[in-house]
Scaffold this motif. Structure first.
Motif, PDB file in Angstrom:
ATOM      1  N   ARG A 132       3.791   9.875  -8.082  1.00  0.00           N
ATOM      2  CA  ARG A 132       3.503  11.282  -8.360  1.00  0.00           C
ATOM      3  C   ARG A 132       2.012  11.610  -8.296  1.00  0.00           C
ATOM      4  O   ARG A 132       1.610  12.617  -7.711  1.00  0.00           O
ATOM      5  CB  ARG A 132       4.111  11.621  -9.747  1.00  0.00           C
ATOM      6  CG  ARG A 132       4.026  13.040 -10.189  1.00  0.00           C
ATOM      7  CD  ARG A 132       4.639  14.064  -9.247  1.00  0.00           C
ATOM      8  NE  ARG A 132       6.033  13.830  -8.934  1.00  0.00           N
ATOM      9  CZ  ARG A 132       6.654  14.396  -7.881  1.00  0.00           C
ATOM     10  NH1 ARG A 132       6.001  15.209  -7.060  1.00  0.00           N
ATOM     11  NH2 ARG A 132       7.916  14.140  -7.644  1.00  0.00           N
ATOM     12  N   GLU A 133       1.147  10.738  -8.872  1.00  0.00           N
ATOM     13  CA  GLU A 133      -0.282  11.097  -8.931  1.00  0.00           C
ATOM     14  C   GLU A 133      -0.998  10.995  -7.571  1.00  0.00           C
ATOM     15  O   GLU A 133      -2.128  11.443  -7.447  1.00  0.00           O
ATOM     16  CB  GLU A 133      -1.019  10.306 -10.016  1.00  0.00           C
ATOM     17  CG  GLU A 133      -0.987   8.804  -9.880  1.00  0.00           C
ATOM     18  CD  GLU A 133       0.208   8.180 -10.639  1.00  0.00           C
ATOM     19  OE1 GLU A 133       1.310   8.780 -10.604  1.00  0.00           O
ATOM     20  OE2 GLU A 133       0.035   7.109 -11.237  1.00  0.00           O
ATOM     21  N   HIS A 134      -0.325  10.420  -6.559  1.00  0.00           N
ATOM     22  CA  HIS A 134      -0.914  10.421  -5.214  1.00  0.00           C
ATOM     23  C   HIS A 134      -0.115  11.307  -4.262  1.00  0.00           C
ATOM     24  O   HIS A 134      -0.115  11.064  -3.047  1.00  0.00           O
ATOM     25  CB  HIS A 134      -0.977   8.994  -4.657  1.00  0.00           C
ATOM     26  CG  HIS A 134      -1.946   8.110  -5.374  1.00  0.00           C
ATOM     27  ND1 HIS A 134      -3.245   8.487  -5.616  1.00  0.00           N
ATOM     28  CD2 HIS A 134      -1.812   6.887  -5.913  1.00  0.00           C
ATOM     29  CE1 HIS A 134      -3.859   7.518  -6.281  1.00  0.00           C
ATOM     30  NE2 HIS A 134      -3.019   6.539  -6.484  1.00  0.00           N
ATOM     31  N   ALA A 135       0.567  12.313  -4.810  1.00  0.00           N
ATOM     32  CA  ALA A 135       1.416  13.166  -3.956  1.00  0.00           C
ATOM     33  C   ALA A 135       0.629  13.827  -2.823  1.00  0.00           C
ATOM     34  O   ALA A 135       1.202  14.215  -1.808  1.00  0.00           O
ATOM     35  CB  ALA A 135       2.130  14.231  -4.799  1.00  0.00           C
ATOM     36  N   GLU A 136      -0.689  13.922  -2.963  1.00  0.00           N
ATOM     37  CA  GLU A 136      -1.499  14.526  -1.891  1.00  0.00           C
ATOM     38  C   GLU A 136      -1.435  13.704  -0.596  1.00  0.00           C
ATOM     39  O   GLU A 136      -1.760  14.212   0.475  1.00  0.00           O
ATOM     40  CB  GLU A 136      -2.952  14.744  -2.337  1.00  0.00           C
ATOM     41  CG  GLU A 136      -3.862  13.525  -2.304  1.00  0.00           C
ATOM     42  CD  GLU A 136      -3.646  12.571  -3.491  1.00  0.00           C
ATOM     43  OE1 GLU A 136      -2.825  12.887  -4.386  1.00  0.00           O
ATOM     44  OE2 GLU A 136      -4.289  11.498  -3.510  1.00  0.00           O
ATOM     45  N   ALA A 137      -0.973  12.451  -0.677  1.00  0.00           N
ATOM     46  CA  ALA A 137      -0.778  11.655   0.546  1.00  0.00           C
ATOM     47  C   ALA A 137       0.373  12.204   1.391  1.00  0.00           C
ATOM     48  O   ALA A 137       0.529  11.828   2.555  1.00  0.00           O
ATOM     49  CB  ALA A 137      -0.508  10.186   0.197  1.00  0.00           C
ATOM     50  N   LEU A 138       1.189  13.076   0.811  1.00  0.00           N
ATOM     51  CA  LEU A 138       2.289  13.717   1.547  1.00  0.00           C
ATOM     52  C   LEU A 138       1.955  15.152   1.942  1.00  0.00           C
ATOM     53  O   LEU A 138       2.771  15.840   2.548  1.00  0.00           O
ATOM     54  CB  LEU A 138       3.571  13.703   0.695  1.00  0.00           C
ATOM     55  CG  LEU A 138       4.168  12.316   0.435  1.00  0.00           C
ATOM     56  CD1 LEU A 138       5.181  12.367  -0.691  1.00  0.00           C
ATOM     57  CD2 LEU A 138       4.827  11.788   1.716  1.00  0.00           C
ATOM     58  N   GLN A 139       0.762  15.614   1.583  1.00  0.00           N
ATOM     59  CA  GLN A 139       0.347  17.005   1.830  1.00  0.00           C
ATOM     60  C   GLN A 139      -0.420  17.085   3.160  1.00  0.00           C
ATOM     61  O   GLN A 139      -0.772  16.065   3.748  1.00  0.00           O
ATOM     62  CB  GLN A 139      -0.535  17.456   0.649  1.00  0.00           C
ATOM     63  CG  GLN A 139      -0.925  18.914   0.596  1.00  0.00           C
ATOM     64  CD  GLN A 139       0.233  19.888   0.603  1.00  0.00           C
ATOM     65  OE1 GLN A 139       0.824  20.133   1.674  1.00  0.00           O
ATOM     66  NE2 GLN A 139       0.562  20.459  -0.568  1.00  0.00           N
ATOM     67  N   TYR A 140      -0.683  18.314   3.627  1.00  0.00           N
ATOM     68  CA  TYR A 140      -1.606  18.506   4.744  1.00  0.00           C
ATOM     69  C   TYR A 140      -2.980  17.958   4.378  1.00  0.00           C
ATOM     70  O   TYR A 140      -3.343  17.892   3.191  1.00  0.00           O
ATOM     71  CB  TYR A 140      -1.766  20.000   5.052  1.00  0.00           C
ATOM     72  CG  TYR A 140      -0.568  20.669   5.670  1.00  0.00           C
ATOM     73  CD1 TYR A 140      -0.224  20.429   6.993  1.00  0.00           C
ATOM     74  CD2 TYR A 140       0.205  21.567   4.941  1.00  0.00           C
ATOM     75  CE1 TYR A 140       0.873  21.072   7.570  1.00  0.00           C
ATOM     76  CE2 TYR A 140       1.300  22.212   5.520  1.00  0.00           C
ATOM     77  CZ  TYR A 140       1.629  21.957   6.832  1.00  0.00           C
ATOM     78  OH  TYR A 140       2.701  22.589   7.394  1.00  0.00           O
ATOM     79  N   VAL A 161       0.825  -1.214   0.000  1.00  0.00           N
ATOM     80  CA  VAL A 161       0.000   0.000   0.000  1.00  0.00           C
ATOM     81  C   VAL A 161       0.862   1.268   0.000  1.00  0.00           C
ATOM     82  O   VAL A 161       0.512   2.256  -0.659  1.00  0.00           O
ATOM     83  CB  VAL A 161      -1.044   0.041   1.149  1.00  0.00           C
ATOM     84  CG1 VAL A 161      -2.061  -1.085   0.974  1.00  0.00           C
ATOM     85  CG2 VAL A 161      -0.425  -0.005   2.521  1.00  0.00           C
ATOM     86  N   TYR A 162       1.999   1.255   0.680  1.00  0.00           N
ATOM     87  CA  TYR A 162       2.881   2.444   0.630  1.00  0.00           C
ATOM     88  C   TYR A 162       3.432   2.625  -0.785  1.00  0.00           C
ATOM     89  O   TYR A 162       3.538   3.752  -1.276  1.00  0.00           O
ATOM     90  CB  TYR A 162       4.013   2.346   1.660  1.00  0.00           C
ATOM     91  CG  TYR A 162       3.581   2.791   3.043  1.00  0.00           C
ATOM     92  CD1 TYR A 162       3.019   1.876   3.937  1.00  0.00           C
ATOM     93  CD2 TYR A 162       3.683   4.119   3.452  1.00  0.00           C
ATOM     94  CE1 TYR A 162       2.593   2.282   5.206  1.00  0.00           C
ATOM     95  CE2 TYR A 162       3.257   4.531   4.720  1.00  0.00           C
ATOM     96  CZ  TYR A 162       2.721   3.603   5.579  1.00  0.00           C
ATOM     97  OH  TYR A 162       2.285   4.005   6.819  1.00  0.00           O
ATOM     98  N   ALA A 163       3.802   1.519  -1.429  1.00  0.00           N
ATOM     99  CA  ALA A 163       4.325   1.628  -2.803  1.00  0.00           C
ATOM    100  C   ALA A 163       3.267   2.204  -3.737  1.00  0.00           C
ATOM    101  O   ALA A 163       3.557   3.025  -4.608  1.00  0.00           O
ATOM    102  CB  ALA A 163       4.787   0.262  -3.298  1.00  0.00           C
ATOM    103  N   HIS A 164       2.025   1.800  -3.534  1.00  0.00           N
ATOM    104  CA  HIS A 164       0.930   2.295  -4.358  1.00  0.00           C
ATOM    105  C   HIS A 164       0.707   3.795  -4.154  1.00  0.00           C
ATOM    106  O   HIS A 164       0.393   4.530  -5.093  1.00  0.00           O
ATOM    107  CB  HIS A 164      -0.337   1.509  -4.019  1.00  0.00           C
ATOM    108  CG  HIS A 164      -1.517   1.912  -4.830  1.00  0.00           C
ATOM    109  ND1 HIS A 164      -1.682   1.528  -6.140  1.00  0.00           N
ATOM    110  CD2 HIS A 164      -2.583   2.688  -4.516  1.00  0.00           C
ATOM    111  CE1 HIS A 164      -2.808   2.043  -6.597  1.00  0.00           C
ATOM    112  NE2 HIS A 164      -3.371   2.750  -5.641  1.00  0.00           N
ATOM    113  N   LEU A 165       0.878   4.257  -2.912  1.00  0.00           N
ATOM    114  CA  LEU A 165       0.616   5.671  -2.607  1.00  0.00           C
ATOM    115  C   LEU A 165       1.753   6.590  -3.000  1.00  0.00           C
ATOM    116  O   LEU A 165       1.538   7.749  -3.344  1.00  0.00           O
ATOM    117  CB  LEU A 165       0.374   5.834  -1.098  1.00  0.00           C
ATOM    118  CG  LEU A 165      -0.989   5.431  -0.580  1.00  0.00           C
ATOM    119  CD1 LEU A 165      -0.966   5.411   0.938  1.00  0.00           C
ATOM    120  CD2 LEU A 165      -2.067   6.390  -1.082  1.00  0.00           C
ATOM    121  N   LEU A 166       3.001   6.071  -2.899  1.00  0.00           N
ATOM    122  CA  LEU A 166       4.150   6.951  -3.106  1.00  0.00           C
ATOM    123  C   LEU A 166       4.508   7.032  -4.587  1.00  0.00           C
ATOM    124  O   LEU A 166       5.583   6.599  -5.021  1.00  0.00           O
ATOM    125  CB  LEU A 166       5.325   6.490  -2.229  1.00  0.00           C
ATOM    126  CG  LEU A 166       5.100   6.805  -0.739  1.00  0.00           C
ATOM    127  CD1 LEU A 166       6.087   6.049   0.133  1.00  0.00           C
ATOM    128  CD2 LEU A 166       5.192   8.306  -0.466  1.00  0.00           C
TER     129      LEU A 166
END
Lengths: 406, 406
Positions: free
Chosen positions: B60-68, B53-58
């Motif tokens: 470019r198109e899921h960069a919002e997972a690193l945002q506020y 699941v971390y590989a899937h999220l990390l």
């Protein structure tokens, strides 16, 4: 809010929804160009590098990255932060560093450390809204200090401290302040510490934007100038790496770090082991300063673009700051009666009545950044999170409406 | 601790290093077999699934997972927690759920919600040490209630509440309590809520071990039995998924959740967006209950192994609880003069003088779990984190020394 069937603690009378929450909700509509949030640009996050370090950690032999760890934070990460602080002029060891849940948690812990109900906190005027929110549960009162392009005015600070001899905590964002973008001048840094020494204050130096300098020379931190162990220095990975990891640090004298560690343990036991391990691995495998060197020109460009568009489209009567770094431009609208309405200019009212419905543009009205006497004729605009074309379009539409209004 | 050059808040007089910190440090030596920590078994973490699941999220198109993100927590995760609570007998929606930094943060927020300095908190006797640490900054006093194999004795609770008419908060771990392992009987759950209603208490139901039942039928949560909106229910992903993510939840009436959300915003803004997104993706892609169904037999086996080894090697005079779930066995040593020394048995002294140096075995001495009158003749032993062979060896060595001592 309705009332629960039990007695609330006294502190809850000061813990209230922010007046701007409703407005920020309106700005969350994706068709709105929002200059409201203080978000870093998500397109700059080092996603591939982070993917690599998480993949490396999430294997059976590193399962301890998913386990509990020591409350003060992973020693390797504390060591890396200590080295970065040392390079920034304040020699530190790992023991001097506490890992916290973003800089914001440091504000909560700092207030718990020194503020009893009714005690005075000294701040820039205006100051960071999130700090006012963090301090509220300790039931403080406020003594705001006049602030200009060189940050907190230390002559006014001296007067304020005479008037409030029991003041406990001085809160400052010396580099590219939130919301004004101002940077505290060097002579004022020295004077501020002199006054803090005279008046036995804890100085909380909050530095989320310190690495985001786009021009000019860096000034020494208050931490590096402190001779009495009274500076609590807060930093954050949110703006230099990614806010979604929720990692920051606190450092100060051993007295302060030990007590802050006890408060951290009480508050939430520890930060995410996995995120701490991943950040440590990122700092080991990659060059954070090189990453910043790639990111900063993007922010500088956005700042320049916003200021140039304001120069071209805003009425001269709307004053704006020209920050050397950080994420924010601070607007001051005329404080006399404005031509359009005959009323004084109210930035919250203009946002709701004109800017949102007609231009689909949002900012943060400035009143809530003032701890005591709320001035209605300001707004904070962030240039960091909006793509170039939308930024120019949004600022231009806003300029047109301001020309009509004023 | 030495004294800093500024005034400390009054609350800091109650925020002190725990007396057992030094002992726990001794137990951290890898040559020591430690039954001290309440750690889940790291070999059971679903490492491969989390890697996926971390590989899937990390990307470019899921960069919002690193945002506020929003302070109350990612809506998708709040929805999943609400569904799990609904399946457990307390219908919830996403809006009723607040994501917090492990269950521990819920204790900090709950005390801030209702406790003014000097106010009374009612607890089991003994109670969870981490709760006493979390509550300390609000400067409470304590009214402990007699506790037996069926949990908090509600007859004694009625007496205690008569004696403390202003009590504000009742704290309980109804399922497999920490440290005793006791489970609150059904009729006592009803009676506890009746008394809470009569006395206008906030009931904090802490449920970190609720899913770790190894035998017998699950009992309804206090949350599900509450008719007045006075239960604040805390849960945690630490024991069912992994503690290193620092994710838990709080739920209660809308009044309570809204105010707790304001306190969460003040404390640290939000949890890690990435960890929330990853946990939501894990819950979506995998079956948490199936994961638990694989893990629980391992814990059950360890509990049985510890109890059987104690039965075979411990003196009869050492009483131990037989918990139906959770992670802990609670020992009661004879409280009269013990044969060996002529002194009363002191579990901290025995640990330091005999058990650690001679057997390289550690437990948590029980005294610190008592909020008021500390009883020295108890110890808490966790069976969750030690491999089978070491567990049998360590308990056997301990039994031999107890035979000699008593």
């Amino acid at each position: 809010m309705s009332v629960p069937p039990f007695h609330l603690a006294r502190r809850m009378s000061g813990v209230r929804p922010s007046a701007i929450r409703e407005l920020l909700r309106l700005g969350a509509d994706p068709s709105v160009t929002s200059f409201g949030g203080g978000y870093p640009d998500a397109s700059l996050f080092p996603v591939e590098e982070l993917a690599s370090v998480y993949a490396h950690l999430l294997v059976r032999e590193h399962a301890e990255a998913l386990q509990y760890t020591t409350s003060n934070g992973l020693p390797v990460l504390r060591q890396q932060v200590a080295e970065r602080l040392t390079r920034d002029g304040a020699p530190r060891t790992a023991d001097d560093v506490l890992i916290i849940q973003g800089g914001q948690q440091g504000l909560d812990l700092a207030a718990k450390l020194v503020v009893d109900p009714g005690d005075v906190i000294v701040t820039e005027n205006p100051t960071f809204l999130g700090a006012l929110i963090a301090f509220a549960p300790t039931e403080p009162t406020y003594a705001p200090v006049r602030t200009d392009a060189d940050g907190m005015d230390t002559d006014d600070l001296a007067r304020v401290l005479e008037q409030h001899p029991g003041a406990r905590l001085l809160y400052t964002v010396p580099d590219f302040q939130n919301p004004t973008g101002a940077t505290l001048a060097l002579e004022r840094r020295h004077r501020l510490l002199e006054l803090a020494n005279e008046h036995d204050l804890l100085v909380v130096e909050d530095t989320p934007y310190r690495s985001h300098r786009y021009e000019g020379a860096s000034l020494p931190t208050l931490l590096s100038l402190d001779t009495e162990g009274r500076v609590l220095h807060l930093g954050s990975f949110s703006k230099i790496l990614a806010p979604g990891l929720r990692l920051g640090w606190a450092t100060g004298s051993p007295d302060v770090v030990e007590r802050l560690g006890l408060l951290k343990l009480a508050a939430d036991t520890q930060n995410s082991t996995l995120n701490m391990a991943a950040t440590a691995a990122y700092l080991e495998a990659y060059d954070l300063e090189a990453h910043l060197a790639r990111a900063l020109p993007v922010y500088r460009h956005k700042r320049d673009l916003m200021l140039a568009t304001m120069d071209a489209t805003f009425p001269d009567a709307v004053l704006r700051t020209r920050p050397e770094g950080g994420l924010f431009v601070w607007l001051t609208f005329p404080d006399g009666p404005s031509t359009g309405s005959g009323q004084r200019f109210d930035a919250a009212d203009f946002l709701k009545r004109v800017l949102l419905p007609e231009a689909k543009v949002a900012y943060v009205p400035g009143a809530t950044f003032f701890p005591v006497r709320q001035e209605p004729n300001h707004a904070r605009m962030s240039f960091s999170g909006v793509p170039d074309e939308r930024l120019v379009e949004g600022v231009t539409r806003m300029g047109r409406l301001l020309q009509r209004e004023l």
